[in-house]
Design an enzyme around this catalytic site. Structure first.
Site, PDB file in Angstrom:
ATOM      1  N   SER A 180       0.820  -1.208   0.000  1.00 57.14           N
ATOM      2  CA  SER A 180       0.000   0.000   0.000  1.00 57.14           C
ATOM      3  C   SER A 180       0.860   1.267   0.000  1.00 57.14           C
ATOM      4  CB  SER A 180      -0.965  -0.041   1.190  1.00 57.14           C
ATOM      5  OG  SER A 180      -1.929   0.973   1.114  1.00 57.14           O
ATOM      6  N   ASP A 388      -8.775  -3.493  -5.691  1.00 55.93           N
ATOM      7  CA  ASP A 388      -8.701  -4.349  -4.508  1.00 55.93           C
ATOM      8  C   ASP A 388      -9.659  -3.906  -3.407  1.00 55.93           C
ATOM      9  OD1 ASP A 388      -7.538  -2.116  -3.295  1.00 55.93           O
ATOM     10  OD2 ASP A 388      -5.509  -2.896  -3.416  1.00 55.93           O
ATOM     11  N   HIS A 413      -7.586  -5.381  -0.485  1.00 55.06           N
ATOM     12  CA  HIS A 413      -6.416  -4.570  -0.167  1.00 55.06           C
ATOM     13  C   HIS A 413      -5.638  -5.096   1.030  1.00 55.06           C
ATOM     14  CE1 HIS A 413      -3.992  -0.984  -0.529  1.00 55.06           C
ATOM     15  NE2 HIS A 413      -4.133  -0.738   0.760  1.00 55.06           N
TER      16      HIS A 413
END
Length: 527
Positions: A180, A388, A413
């Site tokens: 991320s 995601d 995610h």
């Protein structure tokens, strides 16, 4: 039958290559790995003026009160740093276990593990199985995720971590794995400290990185807040409103807004249902108005213009921070200019198959927005794209770098860093564990080569393979007592091979292959 013989030999080769071994003993030959988390992925401790240390992120019980009193920040435009409203509080990241403790299980006090607080835990466990050793070949870098991704203080700590990992591993270059927003931090470091990055880094694998932002998720988070955990636990954790107040003073969040210079294929929008009155006829009509990222900012400024919190008897205004917007724009410029050193390999894994907020809509035909300040109390509706669930595929793929490979994995995610497909890809790229020469990460299945491909055994024969077809199906997971076969699956498949000899005649072989994993692998082949 020559072709069937070759087919059986190929299956034997595949079985030897795919045989699973327990790799618990440390392997000193592995290149070191440094794990870098995303936003919310680092444990944070608060230290008061008396030196008392208390974990404030993550904790479930008493979370909201401690969050407000110790983590709510104010941005200092002169330094670019966010500091706690209570300036007597100092926020630190624990460095135990060579940095891994802070990014493993974020709330170690939880009796029952929760996906929301088990960050890199599964990946750390998996890598240790592959032969990695904490402090020798496996390291972690936690950081105060409230700060800008280009804050020099954070980048200095990252440089020190690279240097110490390099020294601890015996002078081996490092494989950096980010998740991320950690990808943006590393990209900022690469842009500002290219020589250091090139000196210590061998390869960088970015997972679910929002290279061009996460527009829908960030827009609604700034206007309405967000939840870090879902379900029943959310009632004991930090409220969406409390989280919103923190995010409004975090440069890192503004750096996750839609990149201003990026040319979107699908433009992220802020949409409002509004009532318009015709000046001549006096009649009203309900219209849906759409605003691109640049035009939506003034609307968000108005919506948040009166936002404020009360803390310690003080009324603290918390509008959309114009100083942070300026700072974030410079960060976006830096990210857009970053170049990958030629000696560093870059790989990109991104999540797919999840509806991902991209545009955000407020109001409706029966409930138009009459005042922008209403947005803070309205439920947003999302127009989703593939991604995601947080980062759109378009953003994650647009890294602007010369990637060796970009691979999409069906995962959300948070779940993507616990995904078995991702583990297998990482294992292949990092050259860890048992070698799997027939694995192709771009397709994520084992390619069963014929013996022709493996050993070129056919170069002096008249046989020429014209086609190979295969179809594999995973049937069930098999748990063998007394053996660590948790990841082994029974498989059944059909294969066919056709070849053409010099005489022009075609020879074909068809086989059904059943691979059993019950405490001792065996293969059944029928033609």
């Amino acid at each position: 039958m020559a072709v069937l013989d070759e087919l059986i030999r190929s299956i034997e080769l595949w079985m030897r290559a795919s045989r699973k071994h327990d790799v618990n003993a440390p392997n000193p030959e592995l290149d070191p790995v440094l794990l870098v988390p995303g936003i919310g992925g680092s444990m944070l401790n608060a230290i008061d003026e008396n030196g008392k240390t208390e974990r404030v992120w993550v904790r479930i019980f008493g979370a909201d009160h401690e969050f407000r009193t110790k983590l709510w920040p104010r941005f200092d435009p002169s330094s670019g740093k966010t500091i706690s409203v209570d300036e007597k509080i100092k926020i630190e990241v624990p460095e135990d276990r060579h940095g891994l403790y802070a990014i493993d299980v974020l709330d170690p006090d939880m009796i029952i593990e929760s996906e929301g607080v088990c960050y890199y835990h599964d990946m750390i466990v998996e890598m240790i199985k592959w032969g990695y050793q904490e402090g020798k070949t496996l390291f972690g870098f936690g950081y105060d995720f409230r700060q800008s991704n280009r804050l020099q203080e954070t980048l200095d700590r990252f440089a020190s971590k690279l240097e110490s990992a390099y020294a601890s591993s015996g002078g081996k270059k490092i494989n950096v794995v980010t998740h991320s927003m950690g990808g943006l931090l590393v990209k900022c470091f690469m842009a500002l400290h290219t020589e250091i990055f090139e000196k210590y880094v061998k390869c960088w694998i970015a997972i679910a990185a929002p290279f061009q932002g996460a527009p829908g998720y960030i827009t609604s988070s700034l206007l309405n807040g967000c939840s870090f955990v879902e379900g029943l636990e959310a009632y004991f954790f930090i409220s969406k409103w409390s989280m919103q107040q923190l995010l409004l003073e975090c440069p890192s969040i503004y750096e996750l807004m839609a990149a201003p210079s990026y040319k979107w294929e699908t433009i992220p929008l802020l949409q409002l249902w509004t009532e318009k009155k015709d000046s001549e006829s006096g009649k009203s009509s309900i219209l849906l108005e759409s605003y691109d990222p640049s035009k939506s900012l003034p609307l968000m400024v108005k919506a948040l213009s009166n936002n404020a919190v009360e803390l310690g008897g003080l009324q603290i205004p918390l509008p959309l921070n114009s100083e942070i917007l300026k700072w974030a724009n410079k960060t976006h410029e830096l990210l857009a200019s970053a170049k990958l050193p030629s000696s560093v390999k870059f790989y990109n894994i991104y999540g797919t198959n999840c509806g991902t907020p991209h545009s955000v809509c407020y109001g409706g035909q029966g409930d138009p927005v009459s005042d922008l300040k209403q947005l803070l109390f309205m439920e947003p509706k999302y127009i989703c794209v593939n991604g995601d669930g947080t980062v759109p595929v378009e953003s994650a793929k647009a890294d602007g770098l010369d990637a060796i490979a970009r691979v999409g994995v069906p995962a959300d995610h948070r779940g993507i860093i616990c995904d078995r497909h991702v583990f297998r890809i990482l294992k292949h790229w990092l050259k860890a564990g048992e070698p799997d020469p027939f694995y192709n990460p771009l397709n994520d299945f084992v390619i069963l080569p014929t013996a022709f491909e493996v050993g070129n055994d056919n170069k002096d024969t008249d046989i020429h393979v014209t086609s190979v077809k295969e179809d594999w199906q995973l049937l069930f997971q098999n748990n063998c007592q007394g053996n660590n076969n948790d990841d082994l699956l029974a498989m059944v498949g059909s294969l066919s091979v056709s070849s053409e000899g010099k005489d022009g005649l075609t020879d074909e072989a068809h086989a059904t292959v059943v691979v059993q994993t019950d405490c001792g692998k065996h293969v059944e082949v029928s033609d």
